[in-house]
Design an enzyme around this catalytic site. Structure first.
Site, PDB file in Angstrom:
ATOM      1  N   THR A 390     -56.335 -89.461 -32.918  1.00  0.00           N
ATOM      2  CA  THR A 390     -54.922 -90.759 -32.131  1.00  0.00           C
ATOM      3  C   THR A 390     -54.071 -91.042 -33.392  1.00  0.00           C
ATOM      4  O   THR A 390     -53.587 -90.036 -34.182  1.00  0.00           O
ATOM      5  CB  THR A 390     -55.804 -91.707 -32.659  1.00  0.00           C
ATOM      6  OG1 THR A 390     -56.610 -92.355 -32.227  1.00  0.00           O
ATOM      7  CG2 THR A 390     -54.879 -93.185 -32.747  1.00  0.00           C
ATOM      8  N   THR A 408     -53.261 -92.197 -27.993  1.00  0.00           N
ATOM      9  CA  THR A 408     -54.970 -91.727 -28.168  1.00  0.00           C
ATOM     10  C   THR A 408     -55.646 -90.620 -26.960  1.00  0.00           C
ATOM     11  O   THR A 408     -55.240 -90.926 -26.138  1.00  0.00           O
ATOM     12  CB  THR A 408     -55.649 -92.387 -28.673  1.00  0.00           C
ATOM     13  OG1 THR A 408     -57.348 -91.750 -28.943  1.00  0.00           O
ATOM     14  CG2 THR A 408     -56.390 -93.084 -27.341  1.00  0.00           C
ATOM     15  N   ASN A 410     -58.516 -90.474 -27.452  1.00  0.00           N
ATOM     16  CA  ASN A 410     -60.250 -90.903 -28.261  1.00  0.00           C
ATOM     17  C   ASN A 410     -60.491 -89.871 -29.780  1.00  0.00           C
ATOM     18  O   ASN A 410     -60.213 -89.539 -30.284  1.00  0.00           O
ATOM     19  CB  ASN A 410     -61.240 -91.267 -27.254  1.00  0.00           C
ATOM     20  CG  ASN A 410     -62.000 -91.814 -27.661  1.00  0.00           C
ATOM     21  OD1 ASN A 410     -61.696 -92.344 -29.178  1.00  0.00           O
ATOM     22  ND2 ASN A 410     -63.313 -92.011 -27.321  1.00  0.00           N
ATOM     23  N   GLU A 429     -62.125 -91.496 -23.864  1.00  0.00           N
ATOM     24  CA  GLU A 429     -61.994 -93.027 -23.919  1.00  0.00           C
ATOM     25  C   GLU A 429     -63.009 -94.315 -23.853  1.00  0.00           C
ATOM     26  O   GLU A 429     -63.404 -95.089 -24.311  1.00  0.00           O
ATOM     27  CB  GLU A 429     -60.203 -93.196 -24.022  1.00  0.00           C
ATOM     28  CG  GLU A 429     -59.918 -94.272 -24.246  1.00  0.00           C
ATOM     29  CD  GLU A 429     -59.027 -93.877 -25.495  1.00  0.00           C
ATOM     30  OE1 GLU A 429     -59.951 -94.281 -26.879  1.00  0.00           O
ATOM     31  OE2 GLU A 429     -58.229 -92.092 -25.666  1.00  0.00           O
ATOM     32  N   SER A 462     -59.206-100.107 -31.200  1.00  0.00           N
ATOM     33  CA  SER A 462     -58.823-100.876 -32.914  1.00  0.00           C
ATOM     34  C   SER A 462     -57.230-100.409 -33.323  1.00  0.00           C
ATOM     35  O   SER A 462     -57.022-100.384 -34.207  1.00  0.00           O
ATOM     36  CB  SER A 462     -59.772 -99.477 -34.054  1.00  0.00           C
ATOM     37  OG  SER A 462     -61.157 -99.535 -33.467  1.00  0.00           O
ATOM     38  N   GLY A 483     -57.225 -92.456 -36.886  1.00  0.00           N
ATOM     39  CA  GLY A 483     -58.672 -92.936 -37.378  1.00  0.00           C
ATOM     40  C   GLY A 483     -59.418 -94.054 -36.784  1.00  0.00           C
ATOM     41  O   GLY A 483     -60.688 -94.796 -37.467  1.00  0.00           O
TER      42      GLY A 483
HETATM   43  N1  GLY Z   1     -59.453 -94.234 -29.739  1.00  0.00           N
HETATM   44  C1  GLY Z   1     -59.877 -94.743 -30.415  1.00  0.00           C
HETATM   45  C2  GLY Z   1     -59.577 -96.418 -30.537  1.00  0.00           C
HETATM   46  O1  GLY Z   1     -58.778 -96.518 -29.135  1.00  0.00           O
HETATM   47  O2  GLY Z   1     -59.553 -97.398 -31.244  1.00  0.00           O
END
Ligand code: GLY
Length: 595
Positions: A390, A408, A410, A429, A462, A483
């Site tokens: 990300t 991101t 992922n 994702e 996140s 992260g």
């Molecule tokens: N792929 C990381 C997030 O969206 O949290």
């Protein structure tokens, strides 16, 4: 595609209400001496600064920076992924955009099970069933359409990315390191290998990376906007690529796995900005389908009622052991709520108000005792290594407007599938869904039906793009991080160190980090040669019953801008190779290359 002739509402308001909307005018409430940009690549930061200098605002610069990252940071910058942006205008009017990937219309949890009904984790990490409908091309266009200055057309924002792709740039040591990893090469499909492994060997630092196919895709996108991506030859190539990407343990995917109709139906969505208060500041952050904003506000809500300042070392702003104990317990509580209650609000009634209700926050606060209270109920595997999947960028402009944007793919380089002839990588994702309730995903995160996979649904995230307003309503801090779940805890720690510890931004960003996500119960502490905790506080935490683990990895990569009076200070995390810069000061030197 021509830019809509309708002047965006936020541009009008800004223009009418603030004399400082024009470059160079230093008067007005939110005005800064200069704008600033920070991102995970110095070339992308330079593109953002170029747009500010040409009269663009924070939204324009954020879009151009993100597109440049799609070229020079293929690990995470993207057209084939998604993200979130939080924007604030100099008026204080805030706006949040969700351009998260969605599950295709044929998505079905049973496709992730083997013949015996056992969950096959690799299916949401690699292969066709891992890929969500990309959101970035729609979202970046919308951000410009709704919040751009009106002084630059969309094509002008894409142009620097086209230039970087067409003319190439020198591979940086971080990209060279990542391409040199065997597991990265193994997951790349043939078109990606042709770009990143010419002659079968990984590009090395300093070698020129030219991406003609990506330049062609970007040119079409610049001309036609989202239709240039979601319809026509790019869309057809994307569907073709997905349908020839094998599913682990199955072989070729079924013909309905991802369709032209899925692509044509994709829309980014405006979401209500999540607002909270902490120590006299207002925080603007991302609501579900991100869990980031909710967890950040829950933790800060619990901590706001505690005498934090008394537990800070007056000399250097370092948190004392008791303060660390409170941080960890508040994070543990909020991640427990994340696992059970958070998902796409269009599919599941996320109880946002209940989770942020003063009574619930107070109940959480009084539940924090002198000893750690780890949940002992369930076994959970140790979290796997953090991926660099990300990327975050922050921008402020001279009018006092700001954008925090996290995007991101992922995993690092997404699922490794590049669309033949189009030059962009696709995300994986769909692993962010709780494919099976209670079963950890690649980040060790567990979830429930709130985050179960359904057609058209967005996986819980996140990502925590956040803007902090000071007591006068002016932008004080813009930040976020990559992260996985450490996005949330890295963001929180920089907030706490600056707003409670009074540390300057660079000290706060450089400080060693911890991570607590409820399951597993252990709190992880960074333990690398450059970022490491003193043994004293850790031993005291063990005395309070905290299971702890020292981890030889770097946590997150915070990209933040602090406004000191009228001057922005842009700080890129020394854990990775990003760089900040200001309009007059140019781009700072990136961090030390990886060892
Ligand atoms: N792929 C990381 C997030 O969206 O949290």
């Amino acid at each position: 595609m021509t830019r809509s002739s309708t002047i965006p509402l936020c541009t009008l308001l800004v223009g009418l209400l603030f004399a400082c909307a024009g470059p160079g005018d230093g008067s007005g409430k939110g005005c800064l001496r200069e704008g600033a940009v920070v991102s995970e690549h110095p070339l992308a930061t330079a593109v953002g600064l170029e747009i500010l200098e040409r009269g663009g605002n924070a939204a324009d610069a954020a879009v151009a920076t993100a597109l440049a990252l799609a070229v020079c940071l293929p690990q995470a910058g993207n057209l084939g992924g998604g993200g979130f942006a939080v924007q604030v205008a100099p008026t204080g009017e805030a706006w949040a955009l969700d351009f998260r990937e969605t599950a295709p219309s044929a998505a079905d949890p049973r496709r992730y099970l083997d013949e015996g009904g056992e969950h096959v984790p690799e299916r949401s990490i690699s292969g066709a069933l891992a890929i969500g409908i990309p959101g970035s091309p729609h979202g970046l266009f919308e951000l410009h359409r709704r919040c751009g200055s009106g002084r630059l057309g969309f094509a002008q924002l894409v142009e620097p990315a086209i230039r970087l792709a067409r003319e190439g740039f020198g591979v940086d040591p971080w990209l060279a390191r990542d391409l040199g990893r065997a597991r990265v090469m193994e997951k790349m499909n043939a078109p990606a290998r042709a770009v990143f492994y010419p002659g079968g060997v990984p590009l090395v630092a300093g070698q020129r990376l030219v991406q003609q196919d990506l330049a062609r895709t970007l040119e079409r996108y610049a001309r036609e906007g989202p239709d240039g991506f979601y319809r026509g030859w790019v869309a057809a190539a994307l569907v073709r690529e997905v349908l020839r990407t094998p599913v682990p343990g199955v072989g070729l995917p079924s013909a309905d796995t991802l369709s032209l109709e899925d692509l044509a139906a994709y829309r980014s969505q405006e979401r209500p900005v999540l607002r909270g208060r902490f120590r006299g500041h207002e925080l603007l952050t991302m609501p579900p389908p991100s869990s980031g904003g909710l967890v950040v506000l829950s933790v800060l809500g619990v901590l706001d009622g505690l005498p934090l300042e008394g537990e800070v070392d007056g000399a250097d702003g370092e948190p004392g052991e008791r303060l660390l104990h409170w941080w960890i317990e508040a994070m543990r509580q909020a991640f427990a709520d994340r696992a059970l209650h958070m998902g796409d609000p269009d599919f599941y009634p996320v109880p946002t108000d209940n989770l942020l209700a003063p009574e619930w926050i107070a109940a959480r606060r009084v539940a924090i005792g002198e000893q750690a209270a780890p949940d002992v109920a369930a076994w959970a595997p140790a979290p796997p290594p953090e991926s660099e999947q990300t990327t975050h960028l922050s921008v402020v402009d001279r009018t006092g407007g700001a954008v925090a944007m996290t995007t991101t793919l992922n995993a690092s380089f997404g699922c490794g599938t590049m669309v033949q002839g189009c030059g962009f990588l696709l995300n994986n994702e769909l692993d962010d869904f709780a494919i099976a309730a209670g079963v950890p995903n690649m980040f060790g995160l567990v979830g429930s039906t709130a985050n179960a996979i359904r057609p058209g649904k967005r996986p819980l995230s996140s990502m925590s793009p956040t803007i902090v307003l000071g007591p006068q309503g002016r932008v004080r801090l813009v930040l976020g991080s990559p992260g996985g779940p450490r996005i949330i805890t890295a963001t929180l720690q920089v907030l706490l160190r600056t707003l409670v510890g009074g540390q300057d931004l660079r000290t706060a960003v450089r400080a060693p980090r911890l991570h607590q996500q409820w399951s597993p119960a252990s709190t992880l502490f960074e333990a690398t040669p450059r970022f490491s905790w003193e043994p004293g506080p850790l031993e005291a935490l063990v005395g309070r019953g905290h299971p702890i683990e020292r981890v030889e990895r770097r946590f997150g990569s915070v990209q933040a801008i602090w406004i000191d009076g009228r001057s922005p200070i842009a700080c890129s995390d020394p854990r990775r190779g990003g760089a900040g810069g200001t309009e007059r000061g140019g781009v700072a030197r990136p961090a030390m290359p990886p060892r």
